[in-house]
Design a protein around this motif. Structure first.
Motif, PDB file in Angstrom:
ATOM      1  N   ILE A 200       4.931   6.077   8.311  1.00  0.00           N
ATOM      2  CA  ILE A 200       4.075   7.132   8.817  1.00  0.00           C
ATOM      3  C   ILE A 200       4.628   8.450   8.266  1.00  0.00           C
ATOM      4  CG2 ILE A 200       3.101   8.255  10.859  1.00  0.00           C
ATOM      5  CD1 ILE A 200       2.436   5.286  10.738  1.00  0.00           C
ATOM      6  N   GLY A 201       3.780   9.192   7.572  1.00  0.00           N
ATOM      7  CA  GLY A 201       4.231  10.446   6.990  1.00  0.00           C
ATOM      8  C   GLY A 201       3.077  11.413   6.840  1.00  0.00           C
ATOM      9  N   GLU A 202       3.384  12.567   6.279  1.00  0.00           N
ATOM     10  CA  GLU A 202       2.343  13.553   6.052  1.00  0.00           C
ATOM     11  C   GLU A 202       1.627  13.250   4.745  1.00  0.00           C
ATOM     12  OE1 GLU A 202       3.886  17.523   6.270  1.00  0.00           O
ATOM     13  OE2 GLU A 202       3.765  17.508   8.450  1.00  0.00           O
ATOM     14  N   THR A 203       0.309  13.427   4.773  1.00  0.00           N
ATOM     15  CA  THR A 203      -0.506  13.213   3.589  1.00  0.00           C
ATOM     16  C   THR A 203      -1.615  14.251   3.562  1.00  0.00           C
ATOM     17  OG1 THR A 203      -1.728  11.561   2.307  1.00  0.00           O
ATOM     18  CG2 THR A 203      -2.060  11.544   4.690  1.00  0.00           C
ATOM     19  N   LYS A 204      -2.207  14.380   2.420  1.00  0.00           N
ATOM     20  CA  LYS A 204      -3.279  15.356   2.250  1.00  0.00           C
ATOM     21  C   LYS A 204      -4.597  14.612   2.072  1.00  0.00           C
ATOM     22  CE  LYS A 204      -2.373  18.574  -0.700  1.00  0.00           C
ATOM     23  NZ  LYS A 204      -2.215  19.343  -1.944  1.00  0.00           N
ATOM     24  N   ILE A 205      -5.602  15.022   2.865  1.00  0.00           N
ATOM     25  CA  ILE A 205      -6.937  14.456   2.714  1.00  0.00           C
ATOM     26  C   ILE A 205      -7.910  15.592   2.417  1.00  0.00           C
ATOM     27  CG2 ILE A 205      -6.489  12.473   4.209  1.00  0.00           C
ATOM     28  CD1 ILE A 205      -8.056  13.878   6.411  1.00  0.00           C
ATOM     29  N   THR A 206      -8.984  15.266   1.751  1.00  0.00           N
ATOM     30  CA  THR A 206     -10.017  16.245   1.423  1.00  0.00           C
ATOM     31  C   THR A 206     -11.279  15.871   2.184  1.00  0.00           C
ATOM     32  OG1 THR A 206      -9.073  16.496  -0.781  1.00  0.00           O
ATOM     33  CG2 THR A 206     -11.310  17.302  -0.459  1.00  0.00           C
ATOM     34  N   VAL A 207     -11.846  16.872   2.860  1.00  0.00           N
ATOM     35  CA  VAL A 207     -13.079  16.639   3.616  1.00  0.00           C
ATOM     36  C   VAL A 207     -14.149  17.599   3.131  1.00  0.00           C
ATOM     37  CG1 VAL A 207     -11.926  15.775   5.686  1.00  0.00           C
ATOM     38  CG2 VAL A 207     -12.397  18.196   5.478  1.00  0.00           C
ATOM     39  N   GLU A 208     -15.386  17.158   3.239  1.00  0.00           N
ATOM     40  CA  GLU A 208     -16.515  17.985   2.854  1.00  0.00           C
ATOM     41  C   GLU A 208     -16.990  18.764   4.073  1.00  0.00           C
ATOM     42  OE1 GLU A 208     -20.638  17.469   0.333  1.00  0.00           O
ATOM     43  OE2 GLU A 208     -19.783  15.730   1.336  1.00  0.00           O
ATOM     44  N   VAL A 209     -17.217  20.051   3.899  1.00  0.00           N
ATOM     45  CA  VAL A 209     -17.669  20.916   4.985  1.00  0.00           C
ATOM     46  C   VAL A 209     -19.107  21.329   4.689  1.00  0.00           C
ATOM     47  CG1 VAL A 209     -17.279  23.085   6.205  1.00  0.00           C
ATOM     48  CG2 VAL A 209     -15.337  21.782   5.339  1.00  0.00           C
ATOM     49  N   HIS A 210     -19.976  21.187   5.672  1.00  0.00           N
ATOM     50  CA  HIS A 210     -21.381  21.566   5.544  1.00  0.00           C
ATOM     51  C   HIS A 210     -21.626  22.775   6.440  1.00  0.00           C
ATOM     52  CE1 HIS A 210     -22.506  17.965   3.327  1.00  0.00           C
ATOM     53  NE2 HIS A 210     -21.681  17.319   4.131  1.00  0.00           N
TER      54      HIS A 210
ATOM     55  N   TYR B  76       0.862  -1.175   0.000  1.00  0.00           N
ATOM     56  CA  TYR B  76       0.000   0.000   0.000  1.00  0.00           C
ATOM     57  C   TYR B  76       0.900   1.226   0.000  1.00  0.00           C
ATOM     58  CZ  TYR B  76      -2.610   3.862   2.046  1.00  0.00           C
ATOM     59  OH  TYR B  76      -3.141   5.093   2.290  1.00  0.00           O
ATOM     60  N   LYS B  77       0.680   2.143  -0.935  1.00  0.00           N
ATOM     61  CA  LYS B  77       1.432   3.389  -0.989  1.00  0.00           C
ATOM     62  C   LYS B  77       0.455   4.534  -1.222  1.00  0.00           C
ATOM     63  CE  LYS B  77       4.153   1.249  -3.881  1.00  0.00           C
ATOM     64  NZ  LYS B  77       4.864   1.026  -5.074  1.00  0.00           N
ATOM     65  N   ASP B  78       0.526   5.536  -0.359  1.00  0.00           N
ATOM     66  CA  ASP B  78      -0.324   6.713  -0.484  1.00  0.00           C
ATOM     67  C   ASP B  78       0.295   7.653  -1.514  1.00  0.00           C
ATOM     68  OD1 ASP B  78      -1.818   9.011  -0.205  1.00  0.00           O
ATOM     69  OD2 ASP B  78      -1.679   9.083   1.978  1.00  0.00           O
ATOM     70  N   GLU B  79      -0.418   7.883  -2.582  1.00  0.00           N
ATOM     71  CA  GLU B  79       0.083   8.759  -3.646  1.00  0.00           C
ATOM     72  C   GLU B  79       0.060  10.231  -3.231  1.00  0.00           C
ATOM     73  OE1 GLU B  79       1.611   7.369  -6.113  1.00  0.00           O
ATOM     74  OE2 GLU B  79       0.971   5.399  -5.423  1.00  0.00           O
ATOM     75  N   ASN B  80      -0.661  10.564  -2.158  1.00  0.00           N
ATOM     76  CA  ASN B  80      -0.734  11.956  -1.683  1.00  0.00           C
ATOM     77  C   ASN B  80       0.277  12.253  -0.589  1.00  0.00           C
ATOM     78  OD1 ASN B  80      -2.943  12.785  -3.341  1.00  0.00           O
ATOM     79  ND2 ASN B  80      -4.268  11.556  -2.036  1.00  0.00           N
ATOM     80  N   SER B  81       1.222  11.343  -0.367  1.00  0.00           N
ATOM     81  CA  SER B  81       2.234  11.531   0.659  1.00  0.00           C
ATOM     82  C   SER B  81       3.087  12.755   0.327  1.00  0.00           C
ATOM     83  CB  SER B  81       3.106  10.280   0.756  1.00  0.00           C
ATOM     84  OG  SER B  81       4.060  10.438   1.768  1.00  0.00           O
ATOM     85  N   LEU B  82       3.386  13.537   1.349  1.00  0.00           N
ATOM     86  CA  LEU B  82       4.119  14.792   1.160  1.00  0.00           C
ATOM     87  C   LEU B  82       5.501  14.715   1.793  1.00  0.00           C
ATOM     88  CD1 LEU B  82       1.223  17.172   2.236  1.00  0.00           C
ATOM     89  CD2 LEU B  82       1.842  16.542  -0.091  1.00  0.00           C
ATOM     90  N   GLY B  83       6.513  15.158   1.094  1.00  0.00           N
ATOM     91  CA  GLY B  83       7.841  15.319   1.658  1.00  0.00           C
ATOM     92  C   GLY B  83       8.551  14.013   1.976  1.00  0.00           C
ATOM     93  N   ASP B  84       9.742  14.184   2.544  1.00  0.00           N
ATOM     94  CA  ASP B  84      10.580  13.035   2.897  1.00  0.00           C
ATOM     95  C   ASP B  84      10.645  12.805   4.396  1.00  0.00           C
ATOM     96  OD1 ASP B  84      11.224  12.479   0.259  1.00  0.00           O
ATOM     97  OD2 ASP B  84      12.901  13.904   0.257  1.00  0.00           O
TER      98      ASP B  84
END
Length: 179
Positions: free
Chosen positions: A138-148, A91-99
């Motif tokens: 374990i690293g930094e990643t970006k997630i998108t959330v919906e705000v109501h 499993y590899k997160d394509e949205n992983s940020l930085g090193d």
């Protein structure tokens, strides 16, 4: 109507698992007649990320108890063996940020002896060992959330009415327990 926010957080950005069987040759000081026991102890390891894999380097002691001189004497031989396992990340997160990341390696199966046998025509012992690791990045990643915005709590929900505290006993916390 809703809108979206991007949140940067720390999470598992890579995961892998590897089961390994390896064969080691132990050289006792006497020609063995029979194997009486074998065990693996003192396992240590370290893990680091290398490209899209995790490299687990470690070592352990193999102890072989054997008889020699036509089963009239016994001895224990100990050898430290090293290994390097390359764990592919399934499993590899394509949205992983930085090193900036942390590598976690967990032992699912401690190294243990499956079989110990006397090598044909030699004064050596062949030992088959198994081990298994689970690795996580374990690293930094970006997630998108919906705000109501229509469902946001009213700020007045957090206001405290001072009159609510008038009936509280200020001595309700006891310093110690007495019977």
């Amino acid at each position: 109507m809703s809108e979206y926010r991007e949140i940067i957080t720390r999470a598992v950005t890579g995961k892998g698992r590897k089961f390994t069987q390896s064969k080691h040759t132990i050289s006792p000081s006497h020609r063995p007649t029979s194997i009486l026991g074998c065990w693996v102890i003192n396992h240590t390891y370290d893990a680091k990320k290398v490209d899209d894999t995790v490299e687990v380097k470690g070592k352990y002691d193999i102890n072989v108890w054997y008889s020699h001189s036509d089963n009239t004497k016994t001895e224990v031989v100990t050898e430290t063996v090293s290994y390097k396992d390359i764990v592919k990340l399934r499993y590899k997160d394509e949205n992983s940020l930085g090193d900036d990341h942390e590598v976690i390696a967990r032992v699912l199966q401690q190294p243990n002896c499956l079989e110990a046998s006397i090598a044909d025509k030699e004064a050596k012992v062949e030992v088959q060992v198994e081990r298994e690791f689970l690795t996580e990045i374990i690293g930094e990643t970006k997630i998108t959330v919906e705000v109501h915005p229509d469902t946001l709590a009213d700020d007045n929900d957090w206001d405290v009415d001072e009159d609510e505290f008038e009936d509280l006993n200020p001595d309700f916390i006891v310093d110690g327990y007495e019977e």
